[in-house]
Design a protein around this motif. Structure first.
Motif, PDB file in Angstrom:
ATOM      1  N   SER A  90       0.827  -1.208   0.000  1.00  0.00           N
ATOM      2  CA  SER A  90       0.000   0.000   0.000  1.00  0.00           C
ATOM      3  C   SER A  90       0.863   1.261   0.000  1.00  0.00           C
ATOM      4  O   SER A  90       0.502   2.280  -0.592  1.00  0.00           O
ATOM      5  CB  SER A  90      -0.942   0.007   1.205  1.00  0.00           C
ATOM      6  OG  SER A  90      -0.223  -0.019   2.420  1.00  0.00           O
ATOM      7  N   LEU A  91       2.025   1.205   0.643  1.00  0.00           N
ATOM      8  CA  LEU A  91       2.939   2.353   0.643  1.00  0.00           C
ATOM      9  C   LEU A  91       3.561   2.562  -0.737  1.00  0.00           C
ATOM     10  O   LEU A  91       3.787   3.702  -1.158  1.00  0.00           O
ATOM     11  CB  LEU A  91       4.028   2.163   1.692  1.00  0.00           C
ATOM     12  CG  LEU A  91       3.554   2.297   3.146  1.00  0.00           C
ATOM     13  CD1 LEU A  91       4.608   1.735   4.103  1.00  0.00           C
ATOM     14  CD2 LEU A  91       3.260   3.753   3.482  1.00  0.00           C
ATOM     15  N   LEU A  92       3.842   1.463  -1.443  1.00  0.00           N
ATOM     16  CA  LEU A  92       4.377   1.587  -2.798  1.00  0.00           C
ATOM     17  C   LEU A  92       3.381   2.279  -3.722  1.00  0.00           C
ATOM     18  O   LEU A  92       3.775   2.996  -4.644  1.00  0.00           O
ATOM     19  CB  LEU A  92       4.727   0.201  -3.359  1.00  0.00           C
ATOM     20  CG  LEU A  92       5.984  -0.473  -2.830  1.00  0.00           C
ATOM     21  CD1 LEU A  92       6.137  -1.861  -3.442  1.00  0.00           C
ATOM     22  CD2 LEU A  92       7.222   0.364  -3.110  1.00  0.00           C
ATOM     23  N   ASN A  93       2.099   2.084  -3.471  1.00  0.00           N
ATOM     24  CA  ASN A  93       1.069   2.699  -4.310  1.00  0.00           C
ATOM     25  C   ASN A  93       0.968   4.205  -4.130  1.00  0.00           C
ATOM     26  O   ASN A  93       0.246   4.880  -4.877  1.00  0.00           O
ATOM     27  CB  ASN A  93      -0.294   2.063  -4.019  1.00  0.00           C
ATOM     28  CG  ASN A  93      -0.415   0.677  -4.617  1.00  0.00           C
ATOM     29  OD1 ASN A  93       0.268   0.339  -5.580  1.00  0.00           O
ATOM     30  ND2 ASN A  93      -1.283  -0.143  -4.042  1.00  0.00           N
ATOM     31  N   LEU A  94       1.693   4.757  -3.157  1.00  0.00           N
ATOM     32  CA  LEU A  94       1.728   6.206  -2.979  1.00  0.00           C
ATOM     33  C   LEU A  94       2.727   6.875  -3.916  1.00  0.00           C
ATOM     34  O   LEU A  94       2.731   8.094  -4.045  1.00  0.00           O
ATOM     35  CB  LEU A  94       2.101   6.560  -1.528  1.00  0.00           C
ATOM     36  CG  LEU A  94       1.205   6.021  -0.414  1.00  0.00           C
ATOM     37  CD1 LEU A  94       1.751   6.452   0.940  1.00  0.00           C
ATOM     38  CD2 LEU A  94      -0.228   6.499  -0.586  1.00  0.00           C
ATOM     39  N   SER A  95       3.580   6.085  -4.560  1.00  0.00           N
ATOM     40  CA  SER A  95       4.634   6.653  -5.414  1.00  0.00           C
ATOM     41  C   SER A  95       4.051   7.265  -6.679  1.00  0.00           C
ATOM     42  O   SER A  95       2.955   6.915  -7.117  1.00  0.00           O
ATOM     43  CB  SER A  95       5.667   5.583  -5.771  1.00  0.00           C
ATOM     44  OG  SER A  95       5.056   4.555  -6.524  1.00  0.00           O
ATOM     45  N   CYS A  96       4.797   8.176  -7.287  1.00  0.00           N
ATOM     46  CA  CYS A  96       4.328   8.945  -8.441  1.00  0.00           C
ATOM     47  C   CYS A  96       4.868   8.358  -9.737  1.00  0.00           C
ATOM     48  O   CYS A  96       5.743   8.957 -10.390  1.00  0.00           O
ATOM     49  CB  CYS A  96       4.762  10.393  -8.319  1.00  0.00           C
ATOM     50  SG  CYS A  96       4.509  11.107  -6.701  1.00  0.00           S
ATOM     51  N   GLY A  97       4.413   7.196 -10.104  1.00  0.00           N
ATOM     52  CA  GLY A  97       4.857   6.601 -11.357  1.00  0.00           C
ATOM     53  C   GLY A  97       6.305   6.193 -11.356  1.00  0.00           C
ATOM     54  O   GLY A  97       6.927   6.042 -12.415  1.00  0.00           O
ATOM     55  N   GLU A  98       6.884   5.998 -10.181  1.00  0.00           N
ATOM     56  CA  GLU A  98       8.291   5.590 -10.087  1.00  0.00           C
ATOM     57  C   GLU A  98       8.437   4.129 -10.511  1.00  0.00           C
ATOM     58  O   GLU A  98       7.493   3.334 -10.421  1.00  0.00           O
ATOM     59  CB  GLU A  98       8.779   5.756  -8.653  1.00  0.00           C
ATOM     60  CG  GLU A  98       8.682   7.166  -8.129  1.00  0.00           C
ATOM     61  CD  GLU A  98      10.001   7.908  -8.200  1.00  0.00           C
ATOM     62  OE1 GLU A  98      11.044   7.240  -8.220  1.00  0.00           O
ATOM     63  OE2 GLU A  98       9.985   9.137  -8.265  1.00  0.00           O
ATOM     64  N   ASP A  99       9.635   3.788 -10.929  1.00  0.00           N
ATOM     65  CA  ASP A  99       9.923   2.400 -11.293  1.00  0.00           C
ATOM     66  C   ASP A  99      10.099   1.588 -10.008  1.00  0.00           C
ATOM     67  O   ASP A  99      11.041   1.793  -9.251  1.00  0.00           O
ATOM     68  CB  ASP A  99      11.197   2.339 -12.133  1.00  0.00           C
ATOM     69  CG  ASP A  99      11.486   0.915 -12.638  1.00  0.00           C
ATOM     70  OD1 ASP A  99      10.659   0.014 -12.370  1.00  0.00           O
ATOM     71  OD2 ASP A  99      12.526   0.725 -13.296  1.00  0.00           O
ATOM     72  N   ILE A 100       9.161   0.682  -9.752  1.00  0.00           N
ATOM     73  CA  ILE A 100       9.210  -0.111  -8.525  1.00  0.00           C
ATOM     74  C   ILE A 100       9.579  -1.571  -8.813  1.00  0.00           C
ATOM     75  O   ILE A 100       9.290  -2.460  -8.010  1.00  0.00           O
ATOM     76  CB  ILE A 100       7.865  -0.037  -7.762  1.00  0.00           C
ATOM     77  CG1 ILE A 100       6.718  -0.547  -8.636  1.00  0.00           C
ATOM     78  CG2 ILE A 100       7.598   1.380  -7.273  1.00  0.00           C
ATOM     79  CD1 ILE A 100       5.405  -0.667  -7.883  1.00  0.00           C
ATOM     80  N   THR A 101      10.223  -1.792  -9.942  1.00  0.00           N
ATOM     81  CA  THR A 101      10.615  -3.154 -10.313  1.00  0.00           C
ATOM     82  C   THR A 101      11.517  -3.779  -9.258  1.00  0.00           C
ATOM     83  O   THR A 101      11.327  -4.942  -8.860  1.00  0.00           O
ATOM     84  CB  THR A 101      11.338  -3.150 -11.669  1.00  0.00           C
ATOM     85  OG1 THR A 101      10.483  -2.584 -12.663  1.00  0.00           O
ATOM     86  CG2 THR A 101      11.701  -4.570 -12.085  1.00  0.00           C
ATOM     87  N   VAL A 102      12.510  -2.998  -8.793  1.00  0.00           N
ATOM     88  CA  VAL A 102      13.445  -3.502  -7.788  1.00  0.00           C
ATOM     89  C   VAL A 102      12.686  -3.894  -6.518  1.00  0.00           C
ATOM     90  O   VAL A 102      12.945  -4.944  -5.918  1.00  0.00           O
ATOM     91  CB  VAL A 102      14.527  -2.450  -7.463  1.00  0.00           C
ATOM     92  CG1 VAL A 102      15.390  -2.907  -6.289  1.00  0.00           C
ATOM     93  CG2 VAL A 102      15.403  -2.202  -8.682  1.00  0.00           C
ATOM     94  N   ASN A 103      11.735  -3.048  -6.125  1.00  0.00           N
ATOM     95  CA  ASN A 103      10.936  -3.327  -4.927  1.00  0.00           C
ATOM     96  C   ASN A 103      10.139  -4.620  -5.074  1.00  0.00           C
ATOM     97  O   ASN A 103      10.099  -5.446  -4.154  1.00  0.00           O
ATOM     98  CB  ASN A 103       9.972  -2.171  -4.651  1.00  0.00           C
ATOM     99  CG  ASN A 103      10.687  -0.859  -4.427  1.00  0.00           C
ATOM    100  OD1 ASN A 103      11.227  -0.273  -5.362  1.00  0.00           O
ATOM    101  ND2 ASN A 103      10.702  -0.388  -3.196  1.00  0.00           N
ATOM    102  N   ASN A 104       9.504  -4.784  -6.227  1.00  0.00           N
ATOM    103  CA  ASN A 104       8.693  -5.983  -6.462  1.00  0.00           C
ATOM    104  C   ASN A 104       9.539  -7.242  -6.502  1.00  0.00           C
ATOM    105  O   ASN A 104       9.173  -8.276  -5.919  1.00  0.00           O
ATOM    106  CB  ASN A 104       7.900  -5.835  -7.767  1.00  0.00           C
ATOM    107  CG  ASN A 104       6.781  -4.822  -7.653  1.00  0.00           C
ATOM    108  OD1 ASN A 104       6.244  -4.593  -6.572  1.00  0.00           O
ATOM    109  ND2 ASN A 104       6.436  -4.189  -8.760  1.00  0.00           N
ATOM    110  N   VAL A 105      10.680  -7.155  -7.187  1.00  0.00           N
ATOM    111  CA  VAL A 105      11.569  -8.311  -7.303  1.00  0.00           C
ATOM    112  C   VAL A 105      12.114  -8.685  -5.923  1.00  0.00           C
ATOM    113  O   VAL A 105      12.128  -9.867  -5.547  1.00  0.00           O
ATOM    114  CB  VAL A 105      12.725  -8.028  -8.288  1.00  0.00           C
ATOM    115  CG1 VAL A 105      13.773  -9.143  -8.209  1.00  0.00           C
ATOM    116  CG2 VAL A 105      12.192  -7.906  -9.713  1.00  0.00           C
ATOM    117  N   TYR A 106      12.545  -7.672  -5.164  1.00  0.00           N
ATOM    118  CA  TYR A 106      13.097  -7.949  -3.835  1.00  0.00           C
ATOM    119  C   TYR A 106      12.021  -8.513  -2.909  1.00  0.00           C
ATOM    120  O   TYR A 106      12.274  -9.459  -2.149  1.00  0.00           O
ATOM    121  CB  TYR A 106      13.692  -6.679  -3.220  1.00  0.00           C
ATOM    122  CG  TYR A 106      14.267  -6.924  -1.843  1.00  0.00           C
ATOM    123  CD1 TYR A 106      15.494  -7.544  -1.688  1.00  0.00           C
ATOM    124  CD2 TYR A 106      13.551  -6.561  -0.694  1.00  0.00           C
ATOM    125  CE1 TYR A 106      16.020  -7.798  -0.423  1.00  0.00           C
ATOM    126  CE2 TYR A 106      14.061  -6.814   0.568  1.00  0.00           C
ATOM    127  CZ  TYR A 106      15.296  -7.429   0.698  1.00  0.00           C
ATOM    128  OH  TYR A 106      15.801  -7.691   1.943  1.00  0.00           O
TER     129      TYR A 106
END
Length: 313
Positions: free
Chosen positions: A184-200
Motif C-alpha cells: 500500500s505504501l508503494l502505491n503512494l509513489s508517483c509513477g516511479e519504477d518499482i521493479t526492484v521493490n517488487n523483485v526484492y
C-alpha cells in the motif's frame, strides 16, 4: 484520476480505506473486535508469564517458544486497535511515519512466524532424534544463537524492504487498505519504477519460505523416521504431541496467507471481504496459538494448573 492522485506537495496525513459498515453494526463489531483483541493479549501474555515465572518451563524448548506469543502480540497490536478505532471514530487518517511503522511491524510478524516455527522444529528434532545429546547441543549459547539468527534474518530482510520503499517519491495520499503495508505504501509513489521493490519483495518471500520449510521438512522427516524405527510407543506419543502443535500452526498460517492472496485474484469478491481476509493473517494465529499450545503442550498445562491451585490456597 481520483482526488488523492498527483498531490505535488505530499502530505504526511494520509487517508486510509475503511469498511463499508451499516451504522447499526459499528458498535457491535467494535465490541466483538475488542473482545478478540483482549482475549489474544491476555492469553499470550499468560503464556509469556508462565515461561518466565515457572521453573519447570525454564528449558530450551520454551525459551524458543517464548518468541511465538511475543510475535503474536506484535502482529495483532500493530493492526487491530487502529482498525477498531477507525470503525467508531471514522477519522480514517494516519500519519505517514506511523503508517510506515505499522507496515514494518506487520511484515516482521509474518517473517517472524516462519522463522520461529523453524527454530522450534529444529529444537524438537534435536530433542527426539538426539535425546542423549540434547542438553550438550541446546546450550544457552546455542539457543541464543538460534533466536538471534531467526530474528536477525527477519529484521534484515524487512528493513531492506522498507529502505527500498522509502527512497521513492510520493504524491498520492490514499492507503488502499484498512492497515498499512509495503504494497500500500508503494502505491503512494508517483509513477516511479518499482521493479526492484517488487523483485526484492518476491525474493525475500520465497527465501523465507525456502529456508523455513526446508528446516521444518528436514526436522519432521527425521522425527518421523525416528518414530518408525523406535519401538517404544511412549517415544512415538511424545513425538506426535510435541510436533503436532507446530505443524498445525504452520499449516494455518500458510492456508490463511494463500486464501488472502487468492481473494485478490477474484474480482467478484467484495472489497470488505478482501480487507477482512487480509486482516485474518494477523488475527488467526494470535488468537489460536495460545489455545493450541495450551492444549497440546503438556508442560504448559501442568504449569498453568499449578498456578491456579496456588491461587486457590
Amino acid at each position: 484520476m481520483d482526488k488523492y492522485t498527483l498531490n505535488q506537495t505530499f502530505s504526511f496525513d494520509l487517508q486510509i480505506a475503511s469498511f463499508d459498515i451499516h451504522p447499526s453494526a459499528e458498535y457491535p463489531i467494535f465490541i466483538i473486535g475488542l473482545l478478540v483483541y483482549l482475549f489474544s493479549v491476555l492469553s499470550n501474555v499468560m503464556i509469556l508469564v508462565l515461561i518466565v515465572t515457572q521453573r519447570s518451563l525454564h528449558r530450551p524448548m520454551f525459551y524458543i517458544l517464548f518468541s511465538l506469543p511475543l510475535n503474536d502480540l506484535i502482529g495483532i497490536t500493530a493492526m487491530l486497535p487502529r482498525v477498531l478505532v477507525d470503525i467508531v471514530i471514522k477519522k480514517n487518517t494516519v500519519y505517514y511515519p506511523l503508517c510506515v511503522f505499522q507496515g514494518f511491524l506487520l511484515h516482521m510478524f509474518g517473517g517472524g512466524t516462519l522463522f520461529v516455527l523453524a527454530a522450534m522444529a529444529f529444537d524438537r528434532y534435536i530433542a527426539i532424534c538426539k535425546p542423549l545429546r540434547y542438553h550438550s547441543i541446546m546450550t544457552p549459547l546455542t539457543v541464543a544463537g538460534i533466536l538471534s539468527l531467526a530474528w536477525g534474518l527477519d529484521l534484515a530482510m524487512i528493513l531492506v524492504l522498507f529502505i527500498l520503499q522509502a527512497r521513492l517519491r510520493r504524491c498520492r495520499t490514499l492507503i488502499m487498505n484498512v492497515y498499512c503495508s509495503n504494497f500500500s505504501l508503494l502505491n503512494l509513489s508517483c509513477g516511479e519504477d518499482i521493479t526492484v521493490n517488487n523483485v526484492y519483495g518476491l525474493a525475500i518471500t520465497a527465501l523465507m519460505h525456502i529456508i523455513t520449510i526446508t528446516v521444518q521438512l528436514f526436522s519432521y522427516i527425521q522425527i518421523l523416521l525416528t518414530c518408525v524405527f523406535n519401538k517404544q510407543s511412549d517415544a512415538k506419543t511424545k513425538a506426535v504431541n510435541t510436533c503436532l502443535a507446530q505443524i498445525i500452526v504452520f499449516l494455518i498460517f500458510e492456508f490463511v496467507s494463500l486464501f488472502t492472496i487468492l481473494s485478490y485474484r477474484f474480482p467478484n469478491i467484495s472489497t470488505n471481504a478482501r480487507m477482512v481476509c487480509g486482516m485474518m493473517i494477523f488475527l488467526i494465529l494470535p488468537v489460536f496459538n495460545p489455545i493450541i499450545y495450551g492444549v497440546k503442550t503438556k508442560d504448559i498445562r501442568i504449569a498453568f494448573s499449578q498456578v491456579v491451585k496456588k491461587r486457590r490456597l
